[in-house]
Design a protein around this motif. Structure first.
Motif, short mmCIF file in Angstrom:
data_model
loop_
_atom_site.label_atom_id
_atom_site.label_comp_id
_atom_site.label_asym_id
_atom_site.label_seq_id
_atom_site.Cartn_x
_atom_site.Cartn_y
_atom_site.Cartn_z
N LYS A 138 -10.34 -6.13 -19.05
CA LYS A 138 -9.49 -5.23 -18.29
C LYS A 138 -8.10 -5.85 -18.10
N PRO A 139 -7.11 -5.01 -17.81
CA PRO A 139 -5.74 -5.51 -17.73
C PRO A 139 -5.47 -6.30 -16.47
N ASP A 140 -6.12 -7.42 -16.31
CA ASP A 140 -5.90 -8.26 -15.14
C ASP A 140 -4.75 -9.21 -15.42
N GLN A 141 -4.41 -9.96 -14.40
CA GLN A 141 -3.42 -11.01 -14.58
C GLN A 141 -4.02 -12.32 -14.12
N ASP A 142 -3.56 -13.42 -14.73
CA ASP A 142 -4.05 -14.70 -14.25
C ASP A 142 -3.19 -15.16 -13.08
N LYS A 143 -3.48 -16.38 -12.57
CA LYS A 143 -2.82 -16.84 -11.36
C LYS A 143 -1.31 -16.95 -11.52
N SER A 144 -0.86 -17.26 -12.74
CA SER A 144 0.57 -17.45 -12.96
C SER A 144 1.30 -16.13 -13.10
N GLY A 145 0.56 -15.04 -13.05
CA GLY A 145 1.20 -13.74 -13.17
C GLY A 145 1.32 -13.24 -14.59
N LYS A 146 0.98 -14.12 -15.56
CA LYS A 146 1.01 -13.67 -16.96
C LYS A 146 -0.21 -12.80 -17.22
N PRO A 147 -0.10 -11.93 -18.19
CA PRO A 147 -1.28 -11.13 -18.52
C PRO A 147 -2.44 -12.05 -18.88
N ALA A 148 -3.62 -11.70 -18.43
CA ALA A 148 -4.79 -12.50 -18.75
C ALA A 148 -5.06 -12.43 -20.25
N ALA A 149 -5.71 -13.48 -20.73
CA ALA A 149 -5.95 -13.57 -22.17
C ALA A 149 -7.18 -12.76 -22.56
N HIS A 150 -6.95 -11.63 -23.08
CA HIS A 150 -8.06 -10.80 -23.55
C HIS A 150 -8.29 -11.08 -25.00
N TRP A 151 -9.53 -11.19 -25.37
CA TRP A 151 -9.88 -11.32 -26.77
C TRP A 151 -11.23 -10.69 -26.96
N SER A 152 -11.52 -10.36 -28.19
CA SER A 152 -12.80 -9.72 -28.45
C SER A 152 -13.26 -10.09 -29.85
N TYR A 153 -14.36 -9.51 -30.26
CA TYR A 153 -14.90 -9.82 -31.59
C TYR A 153 -14.56 -8.75 -32.62
N GLU A 154 -13.88 -7.69 -32.18
CA GLU A 154 -13.52 -6.63 -33.12
C GLU A 154 -12.20 -5.99 -32.70
N GLY A 155 -11.56 -5.34 -33.63
CA GLY A 155 -10.39 -4.54 -33.29
C GLY A 155 -9.12 -5.35 -33.13
N ALA A 156 -8.19 -4.80 -32.32
CA ALA A 156 -6.84 -5.35 -32.21
C ALA A 156 -6.81 -6.75 -31.59
N GLU A 157 -7.87 -7.13 -30.89
CA GLU A 157 -7.94 -8.48 -30.31
C GLU A 157 -9.09 -9.26 -30.92
N GLY A 158 -9.43 -8.90 -32.16
CA GLY A 158 -10.54 -9.52 -32.87
C GLY A 158 -10.17 -10.88 -33.46
N PRO A 159 -11.15 -11.56 -34.06
CA PRO A 159 -10.97 -12.95 -34.50
C PRO A 159 -9.75 -13.19 -35.40
N ASP A 160 -9.40 -12.27 -36.27
CA ASP A 160 -8.26 -12.52 -37.14
C ASP A 160 -6.93 -12.39 -36.40
N LYS A 161 -6.98 -11.93 -35.15
CA LYS A 161 -5.75 -11.80 -34.34
C LYS A 161 -5.67 -12.84 -33.22
N TRP A 162 -6.73 -13.61 -33.02
CA TRP A 162 -6.76 -14.52 -31.86
C TRP A 162 -5.52 -15.41 -31.80
#
Ligand SMILES: [Zn+2]
Length: 281
Positions: free
Chosen positions: A44-68
């Protein structure tokens, strides 16, 4: 942070808190000497403590392994690294002597946690492996489906990773390939407690005999690799045991329902050697 997450909002909060305090994620839970991966346990579109977008990654799609490597957050090694995991395990003709590995796991209750990428079992102190005499303490174990490593091109139903850390913060991972087989498996008791939602944790009532999750033979493939999840940090001593362990079709199906696909594809071996240890070590 116990069997608590009763609402989706609570679950999300828990996931963020857990991710930012314990640093979760398959193969990434104890990486103290590299930039700490920001909250990776939520999609989900959370933010980490520093205010930067949290690091989302997944195993498929736009945040899949070839995009990490392009997702930022210090994940560049996922793309630029030369010693990445997993790999296809095809022993070469290396003459180097493999490390002697001994396993000393103690039965203990474990805390199972659904961190959004895997089911991770956090274990109390007291279990370790030794690699050429040097102790590495067991931190946690977790699962992938299907397997991440392949042997001569062939994968298995699932893979279990025991993650260890030594006093200097170096990691050693013991990988166990899990092959679907009818009947009762060593995972039956654990599977009764699988937390079914992200952020949930379940403490097992009984002690789990971790040795039963290992095959009888301890011969394995050894090579220098990395975390198989962002930030893909290198310097990880890998041993993947040759003998597989059984997981029942029902257990595999139950896990698949939680995480339909959670394996990083095999990475280039480059000039790394794969050593094969003998059954006695
Ligand atoms: Zn893993």
């Amino acid at each position: 942070m116990n069997p608590s997450a009763r609402s989706p909002r609570r679950a999300t909060l828990l996931a963020v808190v857990l991710a930012s305090t314990i640093t979760l994620g398959a193969c990434s839970a104890v990486d103290g000497d590299k930039p700490k991966p920001p909250a990776g346990a939520s999609a989900k579109p959370d933010q980490d403590k520093s205010g930067k977008p949290a690091a989302h990654w997944s195993y498929e799609g736009a945040e899949g392994p070839d995009k990490w490597g392009d997702l930022g957050h210090g994940f560049g090694t996922c793309t630029t690294g030369r010693e990445q995991s997993p790999i296809d395990l095809t022993p070469g003709t290396a003459q180097k002597k493999p490390a002697a590995i001994t396993v000393d796991y103690k039965p203990a209750p474990v805390k199972l946690e659904n961190n959004g990428h895997t089911i991770q079992a956090n274990v109390p102190a007291g279990s370790r492996i030794t690699v050429d005499g040097a102790p590495y303490e067991l931190q946690q174990f977790h699962f992938h489906l299907p397997s991440e490593h392949t042997v001569q091109g062939k994968g298995t139903t699932m893979e279990l990773h025991f993650v260890h850390k030594n006093a200097q913060g170096r990691l050693a991972v013991l990988g166990v390939l899990m092959e679907e087989k009818p009947g009762t498996s060593a995972f039956a008791a654990l599977w009764k407690s699988l937390p079914d939602r992200e952020g949930r944790t379940v403490q097992t009532a009984q002690a789990v005999d971790l040795n039963k999750l290992l095959p009888a033979q301890r011969a394995g493939y050894q090579y220098a690799g990395s975390l198989t999840t962002p930030p893909c940090s290198e310097g990880v001593k890998w041993t993947v045991l040759k003998e597989t362990v059984a997981v029942s079709p029902d257990e595999a199906a139950a896990y698949r329902k939680l995480f339909p696909k959670s394996n990083r594809p095999v990475q280039p071996q480059h000039d790394r050697e794969v050593l094969v240890s003998d059954p006695q070590s």
